[in-house]
Structure formats: C-alpha cells, structure tokens
Design an enzyme around this catalytic site. Structure first.
Site, short mmCIF file in Angstrom:
data_model
loop_
_atom_site.label_atom_id
_atom_site.label_comp_id
_atom_site.label_asym_id
_atom_site.label_seq_id
_atom_site.Cartn_x
_atom_site.Cartn_y
_atom_site.Cartn_z
CG HIS A 1 -5.92 2.04 5.19
ND1 HIS A 1 -5.46 2.93 6.13
CD2 HIS A 1 -4.92 1.15 5.01
CE1 HIS A 1 -4.24 2.60 6.48
NE2 HIS A 1 -3.88 1.51 5.83
CD GLU B 1 -3.04 5.52 6.70
OE1 GLU B 1 -3.04 5.58 5.46
OE2 GLU B 1 -2.14 4.97 7.37
CD GLU C 1 -3.60 -2.30 7.23
OE1 GLU C 1 -2.56 -2.63 6.67
OE2 GLU C 1 -4.10 -1.16 7.09
CE LYS D 1 -0.19 3.19 4.83
NZ LYS D 1 -0.24 3.31 6.28
N GLY E 1 2.46 2.41 10.71
CA GLY E 1 3.42 3.50 10.56
C GLY E 1 4.16 3.85 11.84
CB SER F 1 5.09 -1.78 11.99
OG SER F 1 4.74 -0.42 12.20
CG ASN G 1 -1.74 1.25 1.36
OD1 ASN G 1 -1.76 2.09 0.45
ND2 ASN G 1 -2.42 1.41 2.49
P1 13P Z 1 2.99 0.41 7.62
O1 13P Z 1 3.47 -0.89 7.05
O2 13P Z 1 3.73 1.61 7.12
O3 13P Z 1 2.87 0.36 9.12
O4 13P Z 1 1.49 0.61 7.06
C1 13P Z 1 0.59 -0.43 7.19
C2 13P Z 1 -0.62 -0.09 6.42
O5 13P Z 1 -1.37 0.80 6.78
C3 13P Z 1 -0.87 -0.83 5.18
O6 13P Z 1 -2.15 -0.57 4.69
#
Ligand code: 13P
Length: 256
Positions: A102, A104, A173, A10, A179, A217, A8
């Site tokens: 997601h 976010e 997640e 992002k 992150g 992560s 992803n």
């Molecule tokens: P990270 O791997 O940067 O923690 O992000 C995970 C994520 O949100 C994947 O959709």
C-alpha cells in the site's frame, strides 16, 4: 469476472466500533438486494481485530460470505523480527487476503518494489491472496510519468512471480486520490487499468483471471461508473468502508 469489493479499514476501529459496523454490514448483506452473491466482498482489518471479526462471522449469518484480510505481512516466515506478523499467522486467523505494498507503507515505512515482491511471495506461499497495490504520486502524474511508474511497480512483482502472477489481485491506487476525496475519473482509471492488463497479458496467458481493483476515494457517488469500466474488476475502499451503508451501496454497485 466476478468483481471484488475490499474494504481497507487502515488504522481505524475499536472493539465496540467494529462490532457495530459488522452488525450493520451483516444485516445489510443478509438482504438479497445488496448483491454480494454477484461479487466478492472482503474487509481488511487491523491485525489485532482479526480474531474479533472471525468470532462475529461465526455468529452472524449475514457475514458468512464476507472474506477477511490483513493490511500487511512480513516477508519472513518466522524468527527474530520483533513486531512483524507472518503469513502463516494470518492464515491461521482465517485471512483470505492481505494487502501488500500500500502506498502508505511505501511512503511511511520505505517499502521498496523488491520488498513488496518478497511480501507477495510470503503471502502466496501461505495460500493467502495478496492484493498488490501500485500507483503514482501527484508529482509523478504531473510529470507525465504515470505509465512508467506503475509499469515499474508491476514489473517488480511479475519478475519475482511471473509463474503464478495470475494468483494475485492487483490494485491501482493513485496516491493523489487516496483519502483526498478526489477520485480518478472513470476514464483516467480505465486508461491505467488497460495498460496494466496489457502488461499482465504479456506475462501470462491467465491475465484475464487477474482482478485489477481501483482504489482512491471510491464512494457511493462514483462507484458505479468506475466499476462499469471494462478493466476495473472491483474496488479497494478506504474511508467509505468504515460506513456500513456506504460500503453496502458500493457492493451493490459491483453487481454489474
Ligand atoms: P480512500 O478510499 O479513503 O481514498 O482510501 C483508498 C485506499 O487507500 C484503500 O486502500
């Protein structure tokens, strides 16, 4: 079940950076040792770059088996929804997957369980596999509410799509792991995946077909031990998917 490693990106990338990343990924995937034949791999990229990724796939043999996905989709099929992108448009651009719900988007764009279920429907109706994300916040985990939250989030999707729930990919997640560099331990993640599998089992006799990815992560150091858990069927990778060598190493770890 064949594992799925999905990156992803992002809201990261540029035409130049994407080209460099995909060139390196293509070269790595070309070498048999990376193990892509034994797992599925995908990159979920910002919508404006979907055409660029398809164009690069067409000229780089190493990228032939790398699937492409988007990061969000409109719940509506077409019409006066300025700024939105429909599932049919994503399908035309060659998307095999789309991430929905997601954290976010739930957090910053106030997406509800009901909207996530609607977006899941839109994706399925266009023949795109939705990667449905669920997960608890730190506050919810510390209050001992993890199971309640993830079950509620999954139940909303099962209620709307029980008949075709085996067509989705689920991604656990935990918000506190995204992150932050602080992944759930393999034991913590497996415990949640086990609960999710049981919930899926109660909804469909096809539950064994549903891939449950872990995201938060995941990196080169922890991927193998997370992916070795019986109910972890792949990973949804943020930061580490932007580094070709890291992403390739995680793909290689998914062969087990
Ligand atoms: P990270 O791997 O940067 O923690 O992000 C995970 C994520 O949100 C994947 O959709």
């Amino acid at each position: 079940m064949k594992k799925l490693i999905a990156g992803n990106w992002k809201m990261n990338g540029s035409l130049a950076a994407n080209e460099a990343l995909l060139l390196a990924l293509g070269q790595g995937l070309d070498r048999a040792s990376t193990g892509i034949a034994r797992c599925d791999a995908a990159v979920c990229v910002p919508t404006p770059y979907l055409a660029q990724v398809q164009a690069l796939k067409a000229v780089q043999p190493g990228l032939a088996n790398l699937e492409v996905g988007a990061q969000d989709v409109s719940a509506h099929p077409a019409g006066a929804y300025t700024g939105e992108v429909s599932a049919a448009m994503l399908k035309e651009l060659g998307c095999r997957y789309v991430i929905v719900g997601h954290s976010e988007r739930r957090q910053y764009h106030f997406e509800t369980d009901a909207l996530v279920a609607d977006k899941t429907r839109a994706a399925l109706a266009s023949g795109i596999t939705p990667i449905v994300c669920i997960g608890e916040t730190l506050t919810e985990r510390e209050a001992g509410r993890t199971e309640e939250v993830i079950k509620r989030q999954l139940a909303a999707v099962i209620r709307a799509h029980g008949h075709c729930i085996s067509e989705i990919v689920l991604a656990y997640e935990p918000v506190w792991a995204i992150g932050t560099g602080k992944s759930a331990s393999p034991h913590e993640a497996q415990a949640v995946h086990f609960v999710l599998r049981a919930q899926l089992k109660a909804a469909t006799d096809q539950s064994a077909r549903v891939r449950i990815l872990y995201g938060g992560s995941m990196n080169v150091a922890n991927a193998a031990s997370l992916l070795a858990q019986p109910d972890i069927d792949g990973g949804l990778i943020g930061g580490a998917s932007l580094k070709a060598q890291d992403f390739l190493t995680i793909i290689a770890a998914a062969k087990i």
